[in-house]
Design a protein around this motif. Structure first.
Motif, short mmCIF file in Angstrom:
data_model
loop_
_atom_site.label_atom_id
_atom_site.label_comp_id
_atom_site.label_asym_id
_atom_site.label_seq_id
_atom_site.Cartn_x
_atom_site.Cartn_y
_atom_site.Cartn_z
N THR A 118 0.86 -1.04 0.12
CA THR A 118 0.00 0.06 0.00
C THR A 118 0.85 1.23 -0.07
OG1 THR A 118 -0.14 0.00 2.50
CG2 THR A 118 -1.89 -1.11 1.46
N LEU A 119 0.40 2.56 -0.20
CA LEU A 119 0.90 3.75 -0.31
C LEU A 119 1.59 3.91 1.12
CD1 LEU A 119 1.89 6.15 -1.78
CD2 LEU A 119 -0.20 7.30 -1.09
N ILE A 120 1.02 3.48 2.21
CA ILE A 120 1.39 3.83 3.55
C ILE A 120 2.70 2.96 3.80
CG2 ILE A 120 0.67 3.78 6.00
CD1 ILE A 120 -2.08 4.58 5.16
N VAL B 214 6.50 4.40 4.73
CA VAL B 214 7.19 3.72 5.87
C VAL B 214 8.51 3.20 5.52
CG1 VAL B 214 7.06 2.23 7.83
CG2 VAL B 214 4.95 3.65 7.25
N VAL B 215 8.72 2.16 4.74
CA VAL B 215 9.79 1.71 4.30
C VAL B 215 10.67 2.71 3.68
CG1 VAL B 215 10.85 0.03 2.50
CG2 VAL B 215 8.91 -0.50 3.70
N LEU B 216 10.61 3.72 2.90
CA LEU B 216 11.27 4.73 2.48
C LEU B 216 11.57 5.53 3.57
CD1 LEU B 216 9.55 5.73 -1.05
CD2 LEU B 216 11.79 4.45 -0.75
N SER B 217 10.97 5.67 4.58
CA SER B 217 11.26 6.80 5.86
C SER B 217 12.43 5.93 6.73
CB SER B 217 9.89 6.92 6.43
OG SER B 217 9.28 7.74 5.81
N ILE B 218 12.45 4.80 6.91
CA ILE B 218 13.16 4.05 7.66
C ILE B 218 14.51 3.96 6.71
CG2 ILE B 218 13.84 1.68 8.46
CD1 ILE B 218 10.59 1.40 9.03
#
Length: 201
Positions: free
Chosen positions: A6-8, A12-16
């Protein structure tokens, strides 16, 4: 039903990933400084060991056509303008347990210099200290007259002298190198027994 992110979940993965990359990149300069400092300390200790091996192992010098077997040593000049270099020398000109510059370039017959080592980057020689006790609580900073660490055959012991050839009494000599950028230091201890060690303060 289709499987996927999902977009969320993607955010989250990109932020980490971004946070982890930022942490790694933020610590990279410190890691590089620490690694460079450790490499210089190891190279300096190996050079002292090389002088010891040459002195004890009777490395000959036949510049004048006659084989001589001089003592070998390391010379450090504490003057600020020379805190980026040190010299491996063969005590062949006057055999006085000190480094005599002589004339000519390093490695020629008219000088005692075998190899001059230059420190690169931000690493420099900070302090030369003669320690009288194991924890260096009683010490003398070497200033003005230089420090020679000399090895005379057939002994593996280190002798400490100044530029005028005067003997310096100490349990060990401590060469302190530091990074001018981070201020981090390493100690290279050369004991009068011939032992050489690297320490982190």
């Amino acid at each position: 039903m289709k499987n996927g992110f999902t977009l969320i979940e993607m955010v989250v993965v990109l932020s980490i990933f971004t946070i982890m990359t930022g942490v790694v990149l933020a610590n990279l300069p410190q890691f590089r400084e620490r690694t460079a400092l450790q490499l210089v300390a190891q190279k300096m200790s190996v050079t002292v060991r090389e002088a010891q091996v040459y002195g004890v192992g009777v490395k000959s010098s036949s510049d004048s056509g006659v084989d001589v077997f001089p003592s070998h040593g390391i010379y450090f000049d504490p003057v600020a303008s020379n805190n980026k270099s040190y010299v491996l020398f063969a005590d062949k000109l006057t055999a006085n347990d000190r480094y005599d510059v002589g004339t000519g370039s390093c490695g020629s017959a008219t000088t005692e210099c075998v190899t001059k080592y230059d420190l690169t980057g931000t690493v420099e020689i900070d302090t030369l200290t003669l320690c009288q006790s194991a924890n260096c609580s009683s010490s003398i900073n070497v200033t003005g007259d230089g420090l020679n660490i000399v090895f005379n055959r057939p002994k593996t012991e280190a002798n400490f002298t100044n530029l005028s050839g005067g003997s310096l009494s100490a349990s060990y000599a401590r060469i302190i190198i530091k990074s001018s950028r981070s201020g981090e230091q390493r100690f290279i201890d050369v004991w009068n027994t011939g032992q050489i060690s690297i320490k982190t303060p």
